[in-house]
Design a protein around this motif. Structure first.
Motif, mmCIF file in Angstrom:
data_model
loop_
_atom_site.group_PDB
_atom_site.id
_atom_site.type_symbol
_atom_site.label_atom_id
_atom_site.label_comp_id
_atom_site.label_asym_id
_atom_site.label_seq_id
_atom_site.Cartn_x
_atom_site.Cartn_y
_atom_site.Cartn_z
ATOM 1 N N LEU A 52 20.292 -12.903 60.055
ATOM 2 C CA LEU A 52 20.662 -13.856 61.417
ATOM 3 C C LEU A 52 21.811 -14.954 60.704
ATOM 4 N N LYS A 53 21.414 -15.520 59.702
ATOM 5 C CA LYS A 53 22.378 -16.436 59.075
ATOM 6 C C LYS A 53 23.747 -15.820 58.624
ATOM 7 N N ALA A 54 23.509 -14.556 58.083
ATOM 8 C CA ALA A 54 24.888 -13.815 58.066
ATOM 9 C C ALA A 54 25.816 -13.607 59.177
ATOM 10 N N PHE A 69 29.165 -16.648 70.042
ATOM 11 C CA PHE A 69 27.638 -16.776 70.254
ATOM 12 C C PHE A 69 27.010 -16.379 71.506
ATOM 13 N N PHE A 70 27.844 -16.825 72.478
ATOM 14 C CA PHE A 70 27.044 -16.301 73.830
ATOM 15 C C PHE A 70 26.950 -14.872 74.141
ATOM 16 N N THR A 71 28.115 -14.211 73.642
ATOM 17 C CA THR A 71 28.044 -12.710 73.712
ATOM 18 C C THR A 71 27.195 -12.045 72.971
ATOM 19 N N PHE A 72 27.083 -12.479 71.619
ATOM 20 C CA PHE A 72 25.866 -12.021 70.693
ATOM 21 C C PHE A 72 24.539 -12.064 71.246
ATOM 22 N N ILE A 73 24.278 -13.376 71.644
ATOM 23 C CA ILE A 73 22.882 -13.890 71.982
ATOM 24 C C ILE A 73 22.485 -12.995 73.245
ATOM 25 N N PHE A 74 23.221 -12.980 74.187
ATOM 26 C CA PHE A 74 23.079 -12.518 75.469
ATOM 27 C C PHE A 74 22.635 -10.990 75.226
ATOM 28 N N ILE A 133 13.158 -22.864 76.898
ATOM 29 C CA ILE A 133 12.173 -23.152 77.946
ATOM 30 C C ILE A 133 12.363 -22.251 78.889
ATOM 31 N N ILE A 134 13.670 -21.345 78.830
ATOM 32 C CA ILE A 134 13.824 -20.075 79.686
ATOM 33 C C ILE A 134 13.548 -18.776 78.744
ATOM 34 N N GLU A 135 14.170 -18.949 77.589
ATOM 35 C CA GLU A 135 13.961 -17.382 76.771
ATOM 36 C C GLU A 135 12.649 -17.085 76.353
ATOM 37 N N LEU A 136 11.830 -18.122 76.201
ATOM 38 C CA LEU A 136 10.359 -17.992 75.662
ATOM 39 C C LEU A 136 9.464 -17.144 76.701
ATOM 40 N N PRO A 137 9.452 -17.667 77.936
ATOM 41 C CA PRO A 137 8.780 -17.334 78.959
ATOM 42 C C PRO A 137 9.554 -15.886 79.325
ATOM 43 N N ALA A 138 10.800 -15.613 79.183
ATOM 44 C CA ALA A 138 11.352 -14.328 79.343
ATOM 45 C C ALA A 138 10.739 -13.403 78.558
ATOM 46 N N ILE A 139 10.759 -13.648 77.220
ATOM 47 C CA ILE A 139 10.255 -12.748 76.309
ATOM 48 C C ILE A 139 8.774 -12.485 76.686
ATOM 49 N N ILE A 195 23.709 -19.109 77.782
ATOM 50 C CA ILE A 195 24.694 -19.915 77.884
ATOM 51 C C ILE A 195 24.301 -21.280 77.388
ATOM 52 N N ILE A 196 22.924 -21.639 77.551
ATOM 53 C CA ILE A 196 22.631 -22.848 77.225
ATOM 54 C C ILE A 196 22.541 -23.017 75.496
ATOM 55 N N GLU A 197 22.173 -22.045 74.978
ATOM 56 C CA GLU A 197 21.860 -21.845 73.234
ATOM 57 C C GLU A 197 23.350 -21.792 72.607
ATOM 58 N N SER A 198 24.284 -21.185 73.436
ATOM 59 C CA SER A 198 25.651 -21.142 72.721
ATOM 60 C C SER A 198 26.699 -22.340 72.894
#
Length: 206
Positions: A52-54, A69-74, A133-139, A195-198
């Motif tokens: 992930l660091k790379a 970052f948004f494109t990769f994360i989403f 707060i959004i991502e973890l409940p979604a998982i 969006i929030i993370e990026s």
């Protein structure tokens, strides 16, 4: 479509609260394992974090860092979420492993950061909470439905009587509708989290 409404999504969570609570418990167990066995898990988890660091360093060099970052994360999160839900058909093993592994990574990162003397309040409130707060409940939700998918498969193997088949058919129809609606809303939630993370999380940590 009614099955894609947010109200039906929320009702589905209520009807499947047992699976959701089981998924949440597995995630918490993973966090605890990652923190308690940080030394033993170091080699396994550091290889994932190095990867992930790379990727992060590569994205930092792009022309539009936030968009990259948004494109990769989403895409990474959304594709994994749908795949994990579908792979739940194999007796729920994929969502179970996904919850434990992601929980261990989170617990490991927090524990190692604590050992290195980093401010955990900064890590949690700036690095995890804004999007988590959004991502973890979604998982947890997507894995909960993956566990339900596995449960339906197991039920199909052991309920072969005429009356049982009819009831099972109704359960499959209801379950597929719930999972379809959940998949749509999970992707939307992960879109917002990305969006929030990026943007917010990215700049807070810098």
């Amino acid at each position: 479509m009614k099955i894609l409404s947010f109200r039906q999504f929320i009702k589905g969570l209520g009807r499947n609260k047992g699976y959701m609570l089981s998924a949440a418990l597995l995630f918490i167990v993973g966090i605890g394992a990652g923190a308690l066995w940080a030394d033993d898990l170091q080699r396994l988890l550091l290889s994932q974090l190095d990867g992930l660091k790379a990727v992060s360093q590569s994205l930092e060099e792009s022309d539009n860092v936030e968009l990259s970052f948004f494109t990769f994360i989403f895409l990474n999160n959304a594709i994994k979420a749908v795949i994990v839900m579908l792979l739940g058909a194999f007796f729920g093993l994929a969502p179970l492993g996904f919850l434990l592994l992601n929980g261990m990574v989170l617990g490991f990162v927090v524990e190692v950061s604590h050992r290195q003397g980093q401010d955990l309040a900064v890590l949690i409130f700036k690095g995890l909470l804004p999007h988590g707060i959004i991502e973890l409940p979604a998982i947890v939700i997507v894995c909960g439905y993956g566990l339900k998918f596995g449960g339906l498969v197991v039920s199909s193997l052991f309920n072969l009587g005429e009356g049982k088949r009819e009831r099972l058919s109704a359960r499959w129809e209801q379950g597929m509708k719930e999972m379809l609606g959940a998949a749509v809303w999970i992707v939307i939630l992960l879109f917002v989290a990305a969006i929030i993370e990026s943007t917010l999380t990215y700049h807070l940590l810098r």
